[in-house]
Design a protein around this motif. Structure first.
Motif, PDB file in Angstrom:
ATOM      1  N   UNK A 172      22.821  40.945 -66.895  1.00 55.89           N
ATOM      2  CA  UNK A 172      22.387  40.009 -67.929  1.00 55.89           C
ATOM      3  C   UNK A 172      23.443  39.884 -69.034  1.00 55.89           C
ATOM      4  N   UNK A 173      23.218  38.934 -69.901  1.00 57.65           N
ATOM      5  CA  UNK A 173      24.156  38.676 -70.982  1.00 57.65           C
ATOM      6  C   UNK A 173      24.212  39.817 -71.988  1.00 57.65           C
ATOM      7  N   UNK A 174      25.258  39.859 -72.762  1.00 56.34           N
ATOM      8  CA  UNK A 174      25.432  40.913 -73.761  1.00 56.34           C
ATOM      9  C   UNK A 174      26.780  41.577 -73.589  1.00 56.34           C
ATOM     10  N   UNK A 175      27.189  42.345 -74.573  1.00 61.31           N
ATOM     11  CA  UNK A 175      28.505  42.990 -74.513  1.00 61.31           C
ATOM     12  C   UNK A 175      28.560  43.970 -73.342  1.00 61.31           C
ATOM     13  N   UNK A 176      29.648  43.926 -72.557  1.00 58.84           N
ATOM     14  CA  UNK A 176      29.736  44.797 -71.376  1.00 58.84           C
ATOM     15  C   UNK A 176      29.787  46.288 -71.693  1.00 58.84           C
ATOM     16  N   UNK A 177      30.104  46.645 -72.936  1.00 54.31           N
ATOM     17  CA  UNK A 177      30.137  48.061 -73.294  1.00 54.31           C
ATOM     18  C   UNK A 177      28.789  48.540 -73.851  1.00 54.31           C
ATOM     19  N   UNK A 178      27.830  47.633 -73.923  1.00 57.91           N
ATOM     20  CA  UNK A 178      26.493  48.037 -74.354  1.00 57.91           C
ATOM     21  C   UNK A 178      25.882  48.943 -73.295  1.00 57.91           C
ATOM     22  N   UNK A 179      25.105  49.916 -73.730  1.00 57.14           N
ATOM     23  CA  UNK A 179      24.536  50.884 -72.785  1.00 57.14           C
ATOM     24  C   UNK A 179      23.232  50.374 -72.181  1.00 57.14           C
ATOM     25  N   UNK A 180      23.044  50.689 -70.922  1.00 55.63           N
ATOM     26  CA  UNK A 180      21.788  50.426 -70.234  1.00 55.63           C
ATOM     27  C   UNK A 180      20.818  51.554 -70.549  1.00 55.63           C
ATOM     28  N   UNK A 181      19.546  51.238 -70.707  1.00 56.45           N
ATOM     29  CA  UNK A 181      18.589  52.304 -70.986  1.00 56.45           C
ATOM     30  C   UNK A 181      18.134  52.944 -69.680  1.00 56.45           C
ATOM     31  N   UNK A 182      17.381  54.027 -69.794  1.00 57.27           N
ATOM     32  CA  UNK A 182      16.962  54.784 -68.613  1.00 57.27           C
ATOM     33  C   UNK A 182      16.130  53.927 -67.674  1.00 57.27           C
ATOM     34  N   UNK A 183      15.336  53.027 -68.234  1.00 52.86           N
ATOM     35  CA  UNK A 183      14.509  52.145 -67.402  1.00 52.86           C
ATOM     36  C   UNK A 183      15.390  51.244 -66.540  1.00 52.86           C
ATOM     37  N   UNK A 184      16.418  50.642 -67.157  1.00 50.21           N
ATOM     38  CA  UNK A 184      17.316  49.756 -66.417  1.00 50.21           C
ATOM     39  C   UNK A 184      18.047  50.499 -65.305  1.00 50.21           C
ATOM     40  N   UNK A 185      18.527  51.700 -65.626  1.00 47.28           N
ATOM     41  CA  UNK A 185      19.267  52.484 -64.638  1.00 47.28           C
ATOM     42  C   UNK A 185      18.370  52.858 -63.464  1.00 47.28           C
ATOM     43  N   UNK A 186      17.154  53.269 -63.751  1.00 51.08           N
ATOM     44  CA  UNK A 186      16.222  53.624 -62.694  1.00 51.08           C
ATOM     45  C   UNK A 186      15.843  52.397 -61.863  1.00 51.08           C
ATOM     46  N   UNK A 187      15.700  51.249 -62.558  1.00 53.98           N
ATOM     47  CA  UNK A 187      15.338  50.012 -61.862  1.00 53.98           C
ATOM     48  C   UNK A 187      16.417  49.580 -60.888  1.00 53.98           C
TER      49      UNK A 187
END
Length: 225
Positions: free
Chosen positions: A179-194
């Motif tokens: 998805x959109x947003x700065x590429x260095x922004x961190x993914x949260x645990x939910x996103x990583x698990x998803x």
């Protein structure tokens, strides 16, 4: 000798390189989504009963999958789509190296070139690159055969650097939607698990890429809804 095919040393090998930035601080960044998905792919393969060999090199950590292991996965993988199951038993499989690039994103070309030269006899068509894609929503996975002449494909710094190293030779790119947003922004645990939801389709694409399947069959498996 391992990897020796009709086209010369390493001609039958395949290499899958997941791009990202090094270090623990970067591990959950959007730019490292390709590496997150490849980790899930390895978990999926090992969950099918194969024990993969890994080693660390100056050009990144690499996991080796042998033809026999791909064959075993093809026979036992409950996650493999039914339409793929119909022909997977007819395929010839090749040794594959699943590589986690150790370089910074905008220097990824040297890592890819090293593995392609060493394991694929310089044939870039035997390379698949896994990387994040800001123009795809989370939960989307898309593969294409990269034509470096297309400007929109060169907007990603890592892909741009790999394409420069390939010098016009084609290779496959597996896009991981973040998805959109700065590429260095961190993914949260939910996103990583998803992202585990990507794993069966990504693993199927890697399996077919590592075989005598056609490029169209690889693309269809990766791009299936």
């Amino acid at each position: 000798e391992e990897g020796r095919g009709r086209g010369g040393v390493g001609a039958m090998n395949r290499v899958v390189v997941a791009l990202g930035n090094p270090g623990r601080a970067a591990a959950t960044q959007k730019h490292n989504a390709g590496q997150i998905v490849l980790r899930h792919v390895i978990e999926t393969l090992e969950g099918s009963g194969v024990a993969l060999e890994s080693r660390k090199t100056p050009k990144g950590e690499a996991w080796k999958v042998t033809p026999e292991q791909w064959q075993a996965v093809g026979e036992s993988g409950v996650w493999i789509p039914k339409d793929v199951k119909k022909f997977v038993g007819e395929l010839e499989f090749f040794t594959t190296y699943l590589v986690f690039s150790s370089s910074y994103m905008n220097l990824s070309g040297s890592v890819a070139a090293s593995w392609v030269d060493k394991k694929c006899g310089g044939e870039w068509r035997r390379l698949m690159v896994v990387a994040d894609e800001l123009d795809l929503p989370k939960g989307a996975l898309k593969m294409r055969s990269l034509k470096p002449s297309l400007p929109k494909d060169l907007s990603h710094n890592g892909i741009k650097n790999v394409a420069a190293a390939a010098k016009g030779q084609p290779f496959l790119r597996l896009k991981v939607g973040v998805d959109r947003g700065h590429p260095l922004r961190h993914l949260d645990a939910y996103d990583i698990n998803a992202m585990k939801e990507y794993a069966p389709r990504a693993a199927t694409a890697c399996m077919l890429f590592s075989s005598s399947a056609s490029v169209d069959q690889v693309l269809n498996a990766a791009n299936a809804a």
